[in-house]
Design an enzyme around this catalytic site. Structure first.
Site, PDB file in Angstrom:
ATOM      1  N   ARG A 113      -4.223   5.619  -2.071  1.00  0.00           N
ATOM      2  CA  ARG A 113      -4.504   5.028  -3.381  1.00  0.00           C
ATOM      3  C   ARG A 113      -3.741   5.785  -4.469  1.00  0.00           C
ATOM      4  NH1 ARG A 113      -5.888   0.314  -5.760  1.00  0.00           N
ATOM      5  NH2 ARG A 113      -7.698   0.421  -7.151  1.00  0.00           N
ATOM      6  N   THR A 401      -2.574  -8.399  -3.515  1.00  0.00           N
ATOM      7  CA  THR A 401      -2.714  -7.570  -2.321  1.00  0.00           C
ATOM      8  C   THR A 401      -2.201  -8.289  -1.065  1.00  0.00           C
ATOM      9  OG1 THR A 401      -4.631  -6.563  -3.375  1.00  0.00           O
ATOM     10  CG2 THR A 401      -4.376  -6.142  -1.050  1.00  0.00           C
ATOM     11  N   GLN A 438      -2.089  -0.414 -11.033  1.00  0.00           N
ATOM     12  CA  GLN A 438      -3.398  -0.093 -10.467  1.00  0.00           C
ATOM     13  C   GLN A 438      -4.336   0.617 -11.438  1.00  0.00           C
ATOM     14  OE1 GLN A 438      -4.473  -1.345  -7.869  1.00  0.00           O
ATOM     15  NE2 GLN A 438      -2.963  -1.474  -6.232  1.00  0.00           N
ATOM     16  N   ASP A 441      -7.435  -0.954 -12.670  1.00  0.00           N
ATOM     17  CA  ASP A 441      -8.621  -1.027 -11.808  1.00  0.00           C
ATOM     18  C   ASP A 441      -9.692  -0.026 -12.220  1.00  0.00           C
ATOM     19  OD1 ASP A 441      -7.945  -3.140 -10.231  1.00  0.00           O
ATOM     20  OD2 ASP A 441      -7.465  -1.987  -8.438  1.00  0.00           O
ATOM     21  N   SER A 465     -11.137   0.788  -5.636  1.00  0.00           N
ATOM     22  CA  SER A 465     -10.509  -0.375  -5.014  1.00  0.00           C
ATOM     23  C   SER A 465     -11.563  -1.218  -4.313  1.00  0.00           C
ATOM     24  CB  SER A 465      -9.459   0.090  -4.003  1.00  0.00           C
ATOM     25  OG  SER A 465      -8.972  -0.994  -3.238  1.00  0.00           O
ATOM     26  N   SER A 466     -11.206  -2.447  -3.975  1.00  0.00           N
ATOM     27  CA  SER A 466     -12.047  -3.289  -3.122  1.00  0.00           C
ATOM     28  C   SER A 466     -11.400  -3.544  -1.770  1.00  0.00           C
ATOM     29  CB  SER A 466     -12.313  -4.634  -3.810  1.00  0.00           C
ATOM     30  OG  SER A 466     -13.040  -4.467  -4.992  1.00  0.00           O
ATOM     31  N   GLY A 487      -7.195 -10.479  -2.326  1.00  0.00           N
ATOM     32  CA  GLY A 487      -8.151 -11.173  -3.185  1.00  0.00           C
ATOM     33  C   GLY A 487      -8.878 -10.352  -4.217  1.00  0.00           C
TER      34      GLY A 487
END
Length: 552
Positions: A113, A401, A438, A441, A465-466, A487
């Site tokens: 990440r 993504t 990013q 986020d 993050s997801s 998504g």
């Protein structure tokens, strides 16, 4: 023989062990929908690669056929995606990865990440009056760019699980970048519709014609600058990316943007990928494993499924009011806890295992009623968390993504989800690749009620993050499914619903992936706009749900 099939919408066909769940949905700003096509189920007996573009899948397959491991194939396929699917992932972004070593029955989770610059402050995305910036204003700027983590993560994972030489894995992507590839209908649509991409001179030269129109589907797109960059990293390893000319150009592009960021060479030099412990939960005799924070994906998928386990989901038809109501109510509870508690554990430590405690799950699940929605869920209070107190989260996550699922002939598996955040990331193109956005986020509101948001901006911190690369093991411990999804923060619902389809309703892989999507992120119910779901809006509204349809 191994084959792959892919639709224009990004839905992946798969078979046997491998799944890639969900598809990008229409949202205000990022990746546009591009339709649905019918797929056929595909099977393999030796090995398989599933990717969001057939050229990337072929790159991974060629590596497997050359004797490479699942990890080798994942690296080759991911690098190829950077070339042919530049809007979704690449070396300018980050990723999370799960690896299963079949011989030793050992699983490893890798965190690539992005991190915020050391000088980043909690008020990063607030204007002079203390209000959040407009989304496009923040995304298309140097402020949104975090330190890319993908290259360091791939190098770390390759050192542990690779078989072929690092340089060999770059060859397919370099050939594609040098020789060119036919622009897909999806990429052409996204280029044409993007409101920001033309503003960057390098991106304009790569993706648009002289008259300003986007390059159309079928036109060959060459990216020699990216080929040169990839050759440098292949020869010099990750140091070639995080130090020297490439690093200097990244910093110059971010700091020289009309809305500049504060990324520094020192931020790049200091970046490290992490190996972490996978997070696993039980669901109907299966073991479901994912990546831990700073991704919320693994914990929240396990939490959502744990909330459903006491309910007879298998007795309800997949496209029924009952199934949608139960799944959405569990989603509200799971997302409420996710949004409140989960963030980079180095900055907002939280014992997330408490969320998966069986007593806690039972208490939270008891809030799900048959005859009425619980409305908007509040975060729970797991036992033993003491004085942990976080403020309300405000994080505008949007769909983008890419995902890879791979199994090699030795039974090793890789689930890799990667991203540059929204479509085309920050829209800053450097040496042929796009930089991420990013940092958007993070929670844009750093605090509320006098308490800091767990996911607020802080220097060196990784945004939540997801992404949810997932490995699922059967009752006897054998690997059954390798899956993940694009998504944004809908990823969690996509993966959990696919697992329900496989485990509770006994659907095969293709049926599970083609199941129309539905669920809640604690903001009403979202239904995919398909004929099967449209008649269910009224009875769901009668239960008190606020229902919104989304285009595929």
């Amino acid at each position: 023989m191994v084959r792959w099939v892919i639709s224009a919408a990004g839905r992946l066909a798969f078979a046997a062990l491998i799944l890639a769940a969900g598809a990008a949905r229409a949202q205000p700003a990022p990746e546009a929908a591009s339709g649905r096509t019918e797929n056929k189920a595909v099977t393999a007996t030796r090995h398989m690669v599933v990717a969001a573009n057939p050229l990337a899948a072929q790159a991974g397959l060629d590596i497997l056929r050359a004797g490479g491991s699942a990890m080798d194939a994942a690296i080759a396929a991911q690098l190829a995606l950077n070339v042919v699917e530049p809007q979704s992932s690449g070396i300018g972004g980050g990723a999370f990865l799960l690896h299963f070593d079949a011989a030793r029955a050992v699983m490893a989770a890798y965190d690539g990440r992005e991190t915020a610059p050391a000088s980043a402050r909690p008020e990063r995305f607030l204007d002079a009056s203390g209000q959040p910036l407009r989304y496009l204003q923040a995304v298309g700027s140097g402020l949104s760019v975090g330190v890319p983590g993908l290259v360091r993560m791939l190098a770390l994972a390759h050192a542990r699980h690779g078989v072929l030489a690092w340089e060999r894995l770059f060859e397919p992507a370099i050939r594609l970048a040098d020789g060119g590839f036919a622009i897909s209908p999806r990429l052409a649509l996204l280029i044409d519709r993007d409101p920001l991409l033309r503003r960057d001179a390098a991106a304009r030269a790569l993706f648009y014609r002289a008259d300003g129109s986007g390059r159309p589907a079928g036109e060959m797109l060459r990216n020699p600058a990216l080929a040169t960059t990839l050759r440098s990293i292949a020869a010099g390893g990750p140091e070639a990316f995080y130090k020297g000319e490439i690093a200097r150009d990244i910093v110059a592009a971010v700091r020289g943007h009309p809305v500049p960021g504060d990324l520094s060479l020192d931020d790049l030099v200091r970046y490290r990928a992490r190996e972490r412990m996978a997070v696993c939960g039980a669901y109907r005799m299966h073991r479901v494993c994912g990546v831990p924070p700073p991704s919320s994906g693994g914990v929240t998928v396990a939490l959502l499924l744990g909330l459903l386990e006491r309910l007879p989901v298998g007795d309800a038809a997949p496209l029924s009011v009952r199934a949608i109501h139960w799944f959405s109510e569990a989603g509200k509870l799971a997302y409420a806890d996710r949004d409140h508690y989960l963030a980079d554990p180095d900055f907002a430590p939280f014992p997330y295992a408490r969320l998966l405690d069986r007593d806690y799950l039972a208490a939270r699940s008891s809030l799900i009623r048959e005859d009425r929605t619980l409305g908007t869920a509040s975060p729970g209070r797991p036992a033993g968390i003491g004085a942990v107190r976080f403020g309300r989260d405000r994080t505008p996550e949007l769909p983008s993504t890419s995902h890879l699922s791979i199994v090699d002939s030795r039974g090793n598996a890789v689930a890799l989800t990667s991203s540059i955040e929204s479509a085309f990331g920050s829209r800053i193109l450097v040496r042929g690749f796009l930089l991420n956005n990013q940092l958007t986020d993070f929670s844009w509101l750093p605090e509320s009620g006098g308490a800091p948001a767990a996911n607020r901006v802080e220097g060196g911190k990784r945004p939540r993050s997801s992404m949810a690369p997932t490995l699922v093991f059967g009752p006897r411990g054998s690997l059954r499914f390798v899956l993940g999804s694009p998504g944004g923060n809908e990823i969690i619902n996509y993966v959990a619903l696919t697992l329900m389809a496989l485990v509770d309703w006994g659907l095969d892989a293709l049926q599970a992936i083609d199941l129309p999507r539905y669920g809640s992120r604690n903001r009403g119910i979202e239904l995919e706009r398909v004929p099967q779901l449209e008649p269910l809006a009224r009875p769901l509204a009668d239960l008190g749900h606020s229902v919104r349809f989304e285009e595929q």
